[in-house]
Design an enzyme around this catalytic site. Structure first.
Site, PDB file in Angstrom:
ATOM      1  N   ASP A   1      30.981 -48.868 -13.173  1.00  0.00           N
ATOM      2  CA  ASP A   1      29.796 -48.144 -13.641  1.00  0.00           C
ATOM      3  C   ASP A   1      28.609 -49.111 -13.718  1.00  0.00           C
ATOM      4  OD1 ASP A   1      28.439 -45.957 -14.697  1.00  0.00           O
ATOM      5  OD2 ASP A   1      29.035 -46.398 -16.767  1.00  0.00           O
TER       6      ASP A   1
ATOM      7  N   HIS B   1      24.225 -39.102 -14.498  1.00  0.00           N
ATOM      8  CA  HIS B   1      24.499 -40.057 -15.582  1.00  0.00           C
ATOM      9  C   HIS B   1      23.921 -39.496 -16.877  1.00  0.00           C
ATOM     10  CE1 HIS B   1      25.858 -43.863 -13.574  1.00  0.00           C
ATOM     11  NE2 HIS B   1      25.629 -43.069 -12.546  1.00  0.00           N
TER      12      HIS B   1
ATOM     13  N   ALA C   1      25.154 -37.884 -19.394  1.00  0.00           N
ATOM     14  CA  ALA C   1      25.439 -36.447 -19.520  1.00  0.00           C
ATOM     15  C   ALA C   1      26.265 -36.100 -20.757  1.00  0.00           C
ATOM     16  CB  ALA C   1      26.122 -35.948 -18.244  1.00  0.00           C
TER      17      ALA C   1
HETATM   18  P1  13P Z   1      26.160 -40.986 -21.882  1.00  0.00           P
HETATM   19  O1  13P Z   1      25.560 -42.111 -22.654  1.00  0.00           O
HETATM   20  O2  13P Z   1      25.301 -39.757 -21.951  1.00  0.00           O
HETATM   21  O3  13P Z   1      27.564 -40.685 -22.263  1.00  0.00           O
HETATM   22  O4  13P Z   1      26.167 -41.409 -20.323  1.00  0.00           O
HETATM   23  C1  13P Z   1      27.170 -42.260 -19.828  1.00  0.00           C
HETATM   24  C2  13P Z   1      26.873 -42.773 -18.476  1.00  0.00           C
HETATM   25  O5  13P Z   1      25.999 -42.329 -17.773  1.00  0.00           O
HETATM   26  C3  13P Z   1      27.721 -43.864 -17.999  1.00  0.00           C
HETATM   27  O6  13P Z   1      27.272 -44.349 -16.774  1.00  0.00           O
HETATM   28  O1  G3H Z   2      25.861 -46.180 -18.788  1.00  0.00           O
HETATM   29  C1  G3H Z   2      26.301 -46.893 -19.669  1.00  0.00           C
HETATM   30  C2  G3H Z   2      27.678 -46.661 -20.199  1.00  0.00           C
HETATM   31  O2  G3H Z   2      27.643 -45.786 -21.287  1.00  0.00           O
HETATM   32  C3  G3H Z   2      28.346 -47.951 -20.507  1.00  0.00           C
HETATM   33  O3  G3H Z   2      27.811 -48.542 -21.632  1.00  0.00           O
HETATM   34  O4  G3H Z   2      27.286 -50.896 -20.948  1.00  0.00           O
HETATM   35  O5  G3H Z   2      27.644 -50.275 -23.371  1.00  0.00           O
HETATM   36  O6  G3H Z   2      29.580 -50.336 -21.780  1.00  0.00           O
HETATM   37  P1  G3H Z   2      28.086 -50.140 -21.951  1.00  0.00           P
HETATM   38 ZN    ZN Z   3      25.171 -44.291 -16.496  1.00  0.00          ZN
END
Ligand code: 13P
Ligand code: G3H
Ligand code: ZN
Length: 341
Positions: free
Chosen positions: A100, A239, A241
């Site tokens: 991610d 994202h 979401a």
């Molecule tokens: P949220 O913070 O809305 O759960 O989004 C998560 C996300 O986009 C991770 O890449």
């Molecule tokens: O998009 C971000 C995700 O919620 C991951 O968050 O970088 O704190 O692990 P993090």
């Molecule tokens: Zn994200």
């Protein structure tokens, strides 16, 4: 020694997105950082017969150790296959291990070498041509290994990786054909008004309902439609979401937390998006909040408790229920690989 995801029983996103597009649902992409989150995600998805994308951020990789995470994902696949055998399931759910918000070629390469079947390269905060250059470099490396790549155009408000964006920059539909054509990405994350975290909209952007709860402005479905017209049949990713479940907010606040005016994307709008070209919906914050609410409740109601299983166990149970409900009612991904257990 590099390992291929194919030897770990993982799938890339290609076939799962095709099926999601045709079936008008979205594949859940749930983030995890620890064992209880991972157990909850795969249990919920195996039981509801939903495809699943296990999502790891670079922060998660630092927190939990990259080697341990790779073996946890391998273990999760084995656990799911065991559940499927026990229920004599005639189909297996596809499971993707996805990076991610990868921000460098080196990070994407390292994940691919350790068994990830899909990576995101997020160059959205770079100038357009630099985003293309970086994304293309990752696609070239990934393609040789049959790993799928997600790119991003447009910037989400809030915290986009390490970049603080005060204002969202919506995806410009005129750029998407050029970006996808020149980079060769397999899916594209777009910005239509969602954002990361628990405070997606400022109170001044919202109205309030009769209970005083904030009502956010609607997502820009007009931009999504334009993108769909320009890229027919192409998988789109949302994202940011999380719906920021109001019961979880209330429970956190009741048991000593302080999350004033936390607000997310209404689930009806996510359901609508899942029926469109949106094939992947990212949810992290909702899991964090449901877990926090359950842990806080145990701490307040049973202050003498000190066995982590006594508070992480209820948190895991609450997470399983939340993910199952998301799959059934929001993503529409439940029951797509056989009947629910
Ligand atoms: P949220 O913070 O809305 O759960 O989004 C998560 C996300 O986009 C991770 O890449
Ligand atoms: O998009 C971000 C995700 O919620 C991951 O968050 O970088 O704190 O692990 P993090
Ligand atoms: Zn994200």
């Amino acid at each position: 020694m590099p390992v291929s995801y194919k030897d770990l029983g993982l799938d890339n996103t290609r076939a799962m997105f095709r099926k999601a597009f045709e079936g008008q649902y979205a594949v859940p992409a749930y983030n995890f950082n620890n064992m209880e989150q991972l157990q909850a995600i795969v249990t919920a998805c195996a039981e509801t017969r939903s495809p699943v994308i296990l999502q790891i951020s670079s922060g998660a990789r630092k927190y939990a150790d990259q080697t341990l995470l790779r073996y946890m994902a391998e273990g999760a696949v084995k656990m799911v296959r065991g559940m499927e055998r026990a229920h004599a399931a005639d189909q297996a759910i596809p499971i993707t291990l996805h990076l991610d918000h990868g921000d460098t070629f080196e990070l994407a390469k390292s994940c691919i070498e350790s068994g990830f079947s899909s990576v995101m390269i997020d160059g959205s905060h770079h100038p357009y041509e630099e985003n293309i250059r970086l994304t293309k470099e990752v696609v070239a490396y990934a393609r040789e290994r049959d790993v799928t790549v997600e790119g991003e155009l447009g910037i989400l408000a809030g915290i986009e990786d390490k970049v603080q964006a005060a204002q969202s920059t919506y995806t410009q539909p005129e750029e998407v054909v050029d970006f996808v054509g020149r980079t060769g990405v397999d899916s594209l994350a777009i910005s239509i008004g969602t954002s990361h975290g628990a405070y997606k909209f400022k109170p001044e952007q919202c109205t309030r309902d009769e209970r005083g709860i904030l009502v956010p402005p609607p997502l820009r479905f007009d931009i999504l439609e334009e993108v769909e017209k320009k890229l027919p049949g192409f998988p789109i990713v949302l994202h940011g979401a999380s719906s920021v479940i109001q019961d979880a907010v209330a429970m956190i606040n009741k048991y000593g937390g302080a999350m004033k005016d936390a607000i997310g994307v209404p689930e009806e709008q996510l359901r609508q998006a899942a029926k469109s070209a949106v094939c992947k919906i990212n949810i992290d914050t909702d899991g964090r909040m449901v877990m926090t609410a359950a842990v806080r409740k145990v701490f307040v109601e049973s202050p003498a408790e000190f066995d982590p299983r006594k508070y992480l166990g209820p948190a895991r149970t609450a997470l399983i229920e939340m993910y199952k409900r998301k799959n059934r009612e929001v993503l529409g991904s439940a029951g797509r690989y056989g009947k629910e257990f």
